[in-house]
Design a protein around this motif. Structure first.
Motif, mmCIF file in Angstrom:
data_model
loop_
_atom_site.group_PDB
_atom_site.id
_atom_site.type_symbol
_atom_site.label_atom_id
_atom_site.label_comp_id
_atom_site.label_asym_id
_atom_site.label_seq_id
_atom_site.Cartn_x
_atom_site.Cartn_y
_atom_site.Cartn_z
ATOM 1 N N VAL A 128 -54.404 69.851 -74.571
ATOM 2 C CA VAL A 128 -53.965 68.712 -75.380
ATOM 3 C C VAL A 128 -53.349 67.655 -74.468
ATOM 4 O O VAL A 128 -53.614 66.458 -74.616
ATOM 5 N N ARG A 129 -52.522 68.114 -73.528
ATOM 6 C CA ARG A 129 -51.892 67.172 -72.590
ATOM 7 C C ARG A 129 -52.961 66.422 -71.802
ATOM 8 O O ARG A 129 -52.890 65.200 -71.637
ATOM 9 N N ASN A 130 -53.951 67.196 -71.316
ATOM 10 C CA ASN A 130 -55.030 66.543 -70.556
ATOM 11 C C ASN A 130 -55.772 65.537 -71.430
ATOM 12 O O ASN A 130 -56.136 64.438 -70.961
ATOM 13 N N GLN A 131 -56.005 65.902 -72.683
ATOM 14 C CA GLN A 131 -56.718 64.981 -73.571
ATOM 15 C C GLN A 131 -55.855 63.768 -73.890
ATOM 16 O O GLN A 131 -56.359 62.638 -73.986
ATOM 17 N N VAL A 132 -54.533 63.983 -74.049
ATOM 18 C CA VAL A 132 -53.641 62.855 -74.308
ATOM 19 C C VAL A 132 -53.637 61.924 -73.100
ATOM 20 O O VAL A 132 -53.679 60.690 -73.234
ATOM 21 N N VAL A 133 -53.617 62.575 -71.919
ATOM 22 C CA VAL A 133 -53.655 61.744 -70.708
ATOM 23 C C VAL A 133 -54.962 60.965 -70.662
ATOM 24 O O VAL A 133 -54.993 59.760 -70.360
ATOM 25 N N ASP A 134 -56.076 61.682 -70.959
ATOM 26 C CA ASP A 134 -57.375 61.008 -70.967
ATOM 27 C C ASP A 134 -57.388 59.873 -71.987
ATOM 28 O O ASP A 134 -57.904 58.777 -71.711
ATOM 29 N N LEU A 135 -56.839 60.153 -73.177
ATOM 30 C CA LEU A 135 -56.799 59.115 -74.201
ATOM 31 C C LEU A 135 -55.918 57.931 -73.777
ATOM 32 O O LEU A 135 -56.238 56.768 -74.034
ATOM 33 N N THR A 136 -54.827 58.283 -73.140
ATOM 34 C CA THR A 136 -53.927 57.216 -72.690
ATOM 35 C C THR A 136 -54.622 56.354 -71.647
ATOM 36 O O THR A 136 -54.550 55.118 -71.693
ATOM 37 N N ILE A 137 -55.286 57.051 -70.714
ATOM 38 C CA ILE A 137 -56.015 56.294 -69.676
ATOM 39 C C ILE A 137 -57.109 55.457 -70.329
ATOM 40 O O ILE A 137 -57.314 54.278 -69.991
ATOM 41 N N LEU A 138 -57.833 56.045 -71.277
ATOM 42 C CA LEU A 138 -58.904 55.336 -71.971
ATOM 43 C C LEU A 138 -58.349 54.137 -72.729
ATOM 44 O O LEU A 138 -58.911 53.029 -72.658
ATOM 45 N N VAL A 157 -54.013 51.816 -81.178
ATOM 46 C CA VAL A 157 -53.043 52.849 -81.589
ATOM 47 C C VAL A 157 -53.660 53.711 -82.681
ATOM 48 O O VAL A 157 -53.543 54.939 -82.657
ATOM 49 N N ASP A 158 -54.332 53.072 -83.640
ATOM 50 C CA ASP A 158 -54.991 53.849 -84.703
ATOM 51 C C ASP A 158 -56.044 54.773 -84.118
ATOM 52 O O ASP A 158 -56.184 55.931 -84.530
ATOM 53 N N ASP A 159 -56.813 54.257 -83.144
ATOM 54 C CA ASP A 159 -57.833 55.089 -82.495
ATOM 55 C C ASP A 159 -57.196 56.286 -81.787
ATOM 56 O O ASP A 159 -57.709 57.413 -81.843
ATOM 57 N N VAL A 160 -56.092 56.027 -81.106
ATOM 58 C CA VAL A 160 -55.396 57.133 -80.400
ATOM 59 C C VAL A 160 -54.897 58.151 -81.410
ATOM 60 O O VAL A 160 -55.041 59.381 -81.209
ATOM 61 N N ILE A 161 -54.323 57.680 -82.504
ATOM 62 C CA ILE A 161 -53.802 58.592 -83.537
ATOM 63 C C ILE A 161 -54.956 59.394 -84.123
ATOM 64 O O ILE A 161 -54.838 60.603 -84.331
ATOM 65 N N LYS A 162 -56.075 58.771 -84.384
ATOM 66 C CA LYS A 162 -57.228 59.485 -84.918
ATOM 67 C C LYS A 162 -57.727 60.520 -83.911
ATOM 68 O O LYS A 162 -58.101 61.629 -84.276
ATOM 69 N N GLY A 163 -57.719 60.160 -82.633
ATOM 70 C CA GLY A 163 -58.142 61.085 -81.576
ATOM 71 C C GLY A 163 -57.216 62.283 -81.495
ATOM 72 O O GLY A 163 -57.649 63.437 -81.361
ATOM 73 N N VAL A 164 -55.927 62.048 -81.594
ATOM 74 C CA VAL A 164 -54.949 63.164 -81.567
ATOM 75 C C VAL A 164 -55.109 64.008 -82.820
ATOM 76 O O VAL A 164 -55.042 65.224 -82.781
ATOM 77 N N GLY A 165 -55.362 63.349 -83.970
ATOM 78 C CA GLY A 165 -55.559 64.090 -85.228
ATOM 79 C C GLY A 165 -56.781 64.972 -85.147
ATOM 80 O O GLY A 165 -56.822 66.079 -85.671
ATOM 81 N N ALA A 166 -57.847 64.493 -84.501
ATOM 82 C CA ALA A 166 -59.083 65.276 -84.354
ATOM 83 C C ALA A 166 -58.828 66.483 -83.471
ATOM 84 O O ALA A 166 -59.443 67.527 -83.638
ATOM 85 N N LEU A 167 -57.907 66.380 -82.505
ATOM 86 C CA LEU A 167 -57.619 67.499 -81.605
ATOM 87 C C LEU A 167 -56.879 68.628 -82.324
ATOM 88 O O LEU A 167 -57.077 69.799 -82.047
ATOM 89 N N SER A 168 -55.993 68.232 -83.210
ATOM 90 C CA SER A 168 -55.221 69.265 -83.881
ATOM 91 C C SER A 168 -56.016 69.853 -84.981
ATOM 92 O O SER A 168 -55.956 70.983 -85.295
#
Length: 168
Positions: A128-138, A157-168
């Motif tokens: 999750v951390r790696n994906q958050v980092v990837d999302l942050t970089i993206l 921000v909405d895209d990031v939230i949706k991406g984090v929601g998809a991970l969980s």
């Protein structure tokens, strides 16, 4: 009285001769016959006493043997009870050890499972951390590419939230 005896036909001479003959016969019988009869009766009485004494001795021996047998039977019963109790105690000990080993095995398996769960959780968090980092970089790279308009920032921000929601 003499006339009366004569009237009855009693002859004194004959009575006297018969009495003397009877006494002689009695003496002869005593000397030769009664001694042997006494010996026979005495030996028979001794034989009966011996038989009776032997019977009493046999009876006493039988009673002693019976008592001895009963004592041996009681000792055998006690020994059997002791062996049964020892077997029961040993079975309890073995059962207790087996139960303790089973509890230990369950506890070991639980600890192993918890360790695996912790490792998997750490892996998941790292992922999750790696994906958050990837999302942050993206998202940062997208921000840099686009103009910094408020609408664009909110969309990111909405895209990031949706991406984090998809991970969980």
């Amino acid at each position: 009285m003499g006339n009366l005896l004569e009237a009855l036909g009693v002859n004194f001479k004959m009575v006297f001769i018969q009495a003397v003959g009877f006494l002689i016969l009695l003496v002869l019988m005593k000397k030769f016959l009664f001694g042997r009869i006494k010996e026979i009766i005495k030996s028979r009485a001794d034989e009966i006493k011996d038989t009776y004494k032997k019977s009493e001795d046999d009876r006493a021996e039988a009673a002693r043997l019976k008592e001895e047998y009963q004592q041996k039977a009681v000792k055998a019963d006690e020994a059997a009870e002791a062996k049964i109790q020892a077997a029961v105690d040993k079975a309890k000990d073995v059962g207790g050890k087996m139960l303790e080993e089973a509890h230990q095995a369950v506890a070991d398996e639980k600890a192993k499972a918890h360790k695996n769960i912790d490792m998997e959780r750490k892996k998941a968090l790292a992922e999750v951390r790696n994906q958050v980092v990837d999302l942050t970089i993206l998202s940062t790279s997208r921000l840099i590419k686009q103009s910094t308009k408020r609408e664009t920032a909110e969309k990111l921000v909405d895209d990031v939230i949706k991406g984090v929601g998809a991970l969980s």
